[in-house]
Design an enzyme around this catalytic site. Structure first.
Site, PDB file in Angstrom:
ATOM      1  N   ASP A  85       6.762 -24.600  43.752  1.00  0.00           N
ATOM      2  CA  ASP A  85       7.157 -23.479  42.725  1.00  0.00           C
ATOM      3  C   ASP A  85       6.012 -22.590  42.608  1.00  0.00           C
ATOM      4  OD1 ASP A  85       8.905 -26.152  41.448  1.00  0.00           O
ATOM      5  OD2 ASP A  85       9.985 -24.109  41.986  1.00  0.00           O
ATOM      6  N   HIS A  98       3.034 -33.155  41.225  1.00  0.00           N
ATOM      7  CA  HIS A  98       4.436 -33.309  41.752  1.00  0.00           C
ATOM      8  C   HIS A  98       4.460 -34.951  41.618  1.00  0.00           C
ATOM      9  CE1 HIS A  98       7.560 -33.781  44.636  1.00  0.00           C
ATOM     10  NE2 HIS A  98       7.743 -32.404  44.517  1.00  0.00           N
TER      11      HIS A  98
HETATM   12  C1  SDX Z   1       9.808 -29.462  41.408  1.00  0.00           C
HETATM   13  O1  SDX Z   1      10.953 -34.308  42.667  1.00  0.00           O
HETATM   14  C2  SDX Z   1      10.961 -33.234  43.439  1.00  0.00           C
HETATM   15  O2  SDX Z   1      11.067 -33.410  44.680  1.00  0.00           O
HETATM   16  C3  SDX Z   1      10.916 -31.731  42.883  1.00  0.00           C
HETATM   17  C4  SDX Z   1      10.858 -30.657  43.596  1.00  0.00           C
HETATM   18  C5  SDX Z   1      12.030 -30.447  44.516  1.00  0.00           C
HETATM   19  O3  SDX Z   1      11.845 -29.894  45.502  1.00  0.00           O
HETATM   20  O4  SDX Z   1      13.027 -30.890  43.978  1.00  0.00           O
HETATM   21  O5  SDX Z   1       9.738 -30.792  44.609  1.00  0.00           O
HETATM   22  C6  SDX Z   1      10.871 -29.582  42.967  1.00  0.00           C
HETATM   23  O6  SDX Z   1      10.344 -30.002  40.615  1.00  0.00           O
HETATM   24  C7  SDX Z   1       8.469 -29.406  41.738  1.00  0.00           C
HETATM   25  C8  SDX Z   1       7.847 -29.782  40.648  1.00  0.00           C
HETATM   26  C9  SDX Z   1       7.640 -28.464  39.272  1.00  0.00           C
HETATM   27  N1  SDX Z   1       7.162 -28.939  38.277  1.00  0.00           N
HETATM   28  C10 SDX Z   1       5.977 -28.022  37.874  1.00  0.00           C
HETATM   29  O7  SDX Z   1       5.309 -27.423  38.707  1.00  0.00           O
HETATM   30  C11 SDX Z   1       5.673 -28.609  36.308  1.00  0.00           C
HETATM   31  C12 SDX Z   1       4.191 -28.826  36.231  1.00  0.00           C
HETATM   32  N2  SDX Z   1       3.981 -29.980  36.828  1.00  0.00           N
HETATM   33  C13 SDX Z   1       4.054 -31.237  36.131  1.00  0.00           C
HETATM   34  O8  SDX Z   1       4.670 -31.128  34.606  1.00  0.00           O
HETATM   35  C14 SDX Z   1       4.173 -32.648  36.715  1.00  0.00           C
HETATM   36  O9  SDX Z   1       2.918 -32.732  37.596  1.00  0.00           O
HETATM   37  C15 SDX Z   1       5.420 -33.327  37.298  1.00  0.00           C
HETATM   38  C16 SDX Z   1       6.552 -33.230  36.263  1.00  0.00           C
HETATM   39  C17 SDX Z   1       5.711 -32.172  38.546  1.00  0.00           C
HETATM   40  C18 SDX Z   1       5.149 -34.285  37.762  1.00  0.00           C
HETATM   41  O10 SDX Z   1       4.713 -35.243  36.876  1.00  0.00           O
HETATM   42  P1  SDX Z   1       4.321 -36.764  36.994  1.00  0.00           P
HETATM   43  O11 SDX Z   1       4.175 -37.211  38.243  1.00  0.00           O
HETATM   44  O12 SDX Z   1       5.205 -37.498  36.129  1.00  0.00           O
HETATM   45  O13 SDX Z   1       2.927 -36.604  36.525  1.00  0.00           O
HETATM   46  P2  SDX Z   1       2.721 -36.976  34.893  1.00  0.00           P
HETATM   47  O14 SDX Z   1       3.479 -36.185  34.012  1.00  0.00           O
HETATM   48  O15 SDX Z   1       2.918 -38.631  34.788  1.00  0.00           O
HETATM   49  O16 SDX Z   1       1.016 -36.608  34.995  1.00  0.00           O
HETATM   50  C19 SDX Z   1       0.150 -37.346  35.481  1.00  0.00           C
HETATM   51  C20 SDX Z   1      -1.194 -36.789  34.804  1.00  0.00           C
HETATM   52  C21 SDX Z   1      -1.121 -36.544  33.225  1.00  0.00           C
HETATM   53  O17 SDX Z   1      -2.713 -36.536  32.790  1.00  0.00           O
HETATM   54  P3  SDX Z   1      -3.081 -37.899  32.239  1.00  0.00           P
HETATM   55  O18 SDX Z   1      -2.074 -38.513  31.243  1.00  0.00           O
HETATM   56  O19 SDX Z   1      -3.329 -38.897  33.385  1.00  0.00           O
HETATM   57  O20 SDX Z   1      -4.643 -37.655  31.596  1.00  0.00           O
HETATM   58  O21 SDX Z   1      -1.420 -35.405  35.412  1.00  0.00           O
HETATM   59  C22 SDX Z   1      -1.470 -34.580  34.257  1.00  0.00           C
HETATM   60  C23 SDX Z   1      -0.859 -35.034  33.123  1.00  0.00           C
HETATM   61  O22 SDX Z   1      -1.106 -34.530  31.928  1.00  0.00           O
HETATM   62  N3  SDX Z   1      -0.733 -33.506  34.820  1.00  0.00           N
HETATM   63  C24 SDX Z   1      -1.095 -31.862  34.855  1.00  0.00           C
HETATM   64  C25 SDX Z   1      -0.129 -31.319  35.584  1.00  0.00           C
HETATM   65  N4  SDX Z   1       0.854 -32.412  36.035  1.00  0.00           N
HETATM   66  C26 SDX Z   1       0.469 -33.481  35.627  1.00  0.00           C
HETATM   67  N5  SDX Z   1      -2.168 -31.529  33.919  1.00  0.00           N
HETATM   68  C27 SDX Z   1      -2.139 -30.097  34.067  1.00  0.00           C
HETATM   69  N6  SDX Z   1      -1.323 -29.366  34.831  1.00  0.00           N
HETATM   70  C28 SDX Z   1      -0.100 -29.991  35.413  1.00  0.00           C
HETATM   71  N7  SDX Z   1       0.712 -29.260  36.272  1.00  0.00           N
END
Ligand code: SDX
Length: 431
Positions: free
Chosen positions: A365, A308
């Site tokens: 989710d 998140h």
């Molecule tokens: C919602 O904002 C809100 O409030 C949203 C929400 C709402 O109620 O409105 O809460 C609803 O959108 C919840 C989120 C739903 N999305 C997902 O579940 C999709 C999977 N999650 C990711 O795509 C990600 O965690 C995000 C998009 C939710 C958050 O992304 P960030 O904080 O920008 O994190 P990032 O992409 O910069 O990743 C940081 C690190 C990376 O690794 P490194 O580059 O440091 O090696 O964490 C890793 C990413 O690769 N990572 C994951 C991951 N999420 C981040 N690795 C594996 N699986 C994941 N789900």
């Protein structure tokens, strides 16, 4: 605690005021930064930038805290329902009995979709993405209610109560109407029953056999929608505020929010989670192989429903939904293999340093799709359900923008990184 931030730039000293919220959040006020220093602040994706002061929702991502108008989400999930929480999010106080009845009456009065608007649906392919249809139909509300959508803040605020009730009620009915259309079933008109029960009967009734949800299903849907009611300045809510800041009316701004929510990194994740669980199940994996792939870091292998942008601890909504999952499936006597896989994934991830070191925990989710499957809602409607739940939050945020006497159109700046000045090259001289 500092009341100002000291900044030294190009041998000059600047003092920037510090702002503090009611829960102690701190911000450096950079509204005069560019005028005073010639510099802008740069924060790709605004992860460290406040776009507004808002009184609707408080999030503490480090401690997994979520409150609407001061009320903890855990208490609202236990004692409230979607209609009451929608009123709280929009108007700022829990309604008394009279207010609650008046709000419910407005929602019921405006639940139906008139035949002319139903006809728009015929213009869509039956297999069109439901969120594309929903955003188009919600934008069309501005055409059907021009007197509520004048694109003049003062006039549109005068009609806000009616426009808000129409938006919440119609988004719910349009969702059911889209489901019926996609399945070749006739539109079922609303009845004089509570909000969630009305949605379910408009989804699942046949023309002559009424669908009456069990108390468990009705409660589960109320809780699910209530948990989605608002969530601070998430991608779709910020989009509603951005569009509303141009003095665009409520319906148009909500349509933009629906478009933003449809992305798989945001509201589309609940669909992606169940598709992920289903593929794990189909490959006879208990989740072990998938977890290994999810640690590759590639966006296409992500553990959907985990991580998140704000919560670096458990999403409190995920905990509530996980418990509701067990309750609903148990009461409905459903043994969903995807729930077992989800639990395996959660247990494995919460012991794995890749996820722990990146503070990746289940979000709203991760389990919500399991409940929707149990209720009988198809996967391609999951994000539409999120939109129904989020409508009060979007509406409340639009109202804050429209009612802000010191408000300005949202217009971020940028750092240009394209070609520097160059002269036009006639066609004959081009390579
Ligand atoms: C919602 O904002 C809100 O409030 C949203 C929400 C709402 O109620 O409105 O809460 C609803 O959108 C919840 C989120 C739903 N999305 C997902 O579940 C999709 C999977 N999650 C990711 O795509 C990600 O965690 C995000 C998009 C939710 C958050 O992304 P960030 O904080 O920008 O994190 P990032 O992409 O910069 O990743 C940081 C690190 C990376 O690794 P490194 O580059 O440091 O090696 O964490 C890793 C990413 O690769 N990572 C994951 C991951 N999420 C981040 N690795 C594996 N699986 C994941 N789900």
């Amino acid at each position: 605690m500092s009341t100002n931030a000291q900044l030294r730039l190009d041998d000059k000293d600047y003092s920037l005021p510090v702002i503090r919220g009611t829960e102690g959040e701190k911000a450096i006020d950079t509204r005069k930064l560019r005028a005073d220093t010639g510099y802008i602040a740069y924060d790709q994706g605004y992860g460290n930038t406040g776009s507004c002061e808002s009184a609707i929702t408080y999030l503490d991502g480090d401690n997994g805290v979520l409150r609407h108008r001061g009320y903890p989400i855990e208490q609202l999930a236990e004692h409230s329902n979607f209609g009451e929480t929608a009123y709280l999010v929009i108007y700022g106080e829990l309604p008394n009995a009279t207010q609650r009845k008046q709000f419910g009456d407005l929602l019921r009065q405006h639940a139906a979709i008139d035949p002319q608007m139903q006809a728009i649906l015929q213009g869509f392919p039956k297999d069109a993405p439901p969120m594309a249809m929903l955003s188009s139909l919600v934008a069309a509300l501005a055409a059907y209610y021009p007197q509520l959508a004048t694109n003049n803040f003062e006039a549109d605020l005068k009609n806000f109560d009616l426009a808000a009730a129409i938006a919440i009620s119609k988004i719910r009915t349009l969702a059911a109407m889209i489901y019926r259309y996609q399945n070749g079933l006739p539109y079922i008109p609303p009845k004089d029953v509570p909000f969630c029960d009305n949605f379910l009967q408009m989804m699942f009734s046949e023309l002559y056999k009424d669908y009456v949800p069990t108390a468990e299903v009705s409660r589960a849907l109320n809780t699910l929608l209530l948990l989605h009611a608002d969530h601070e300045q998430n991608c779709s809510t910020s989009t509603v505020r951005m569009v509303g800041s141009s003095a665009a009316n409520l319906f148009t701004s909500l349509s933009a929010g629906i478009c933003a929510l449809s992305g798989p990194l945001h509201g589309g994740a609940n669909t992606a989670v169940v598709q992920m669980l289903q593929s794990i199940h189909d490959e006879h994996d208990d989740g072990t192989r998938f977890i290994a792939a999810a640690k590759s870091g590639s966006k296409s292998n992500r553990l959907m429903g985990f991580g998140h942008a704000v919560y670096k601890n458990f999403d409190p909504r995920a905990k509530i939904i996980a418990k509701a999952c067990d309750d609903v499936l148990d009461k409905l006597g459903i043994n969903d293999p995807l729930l077992a896989i989800a639990k395996n994934l959660e247990q494995a991830a919460l012991k794995d340093d890749y996820f722990l070191s990146r503070k990746l925990y289940p979000n709203v989710d991760f389990y919500s799709g399991i409940i929707m499957r149990a209720i009988g809602i198809p996967v391609n409607m999951f994000t539409v359900m999120f939109a129904i739940g989020r409508s009060p939050g979007w509406i409340a945020n639009w109202r804050e923008v429209a009612a802000n006497p010191k408000g300005r159109i949202y217009r971020p700046r940028q750092i240009y990184c394209g070609p520097v000045k160059r002269d036009y090259v006639p066609m004959a001289q081009r390579a």
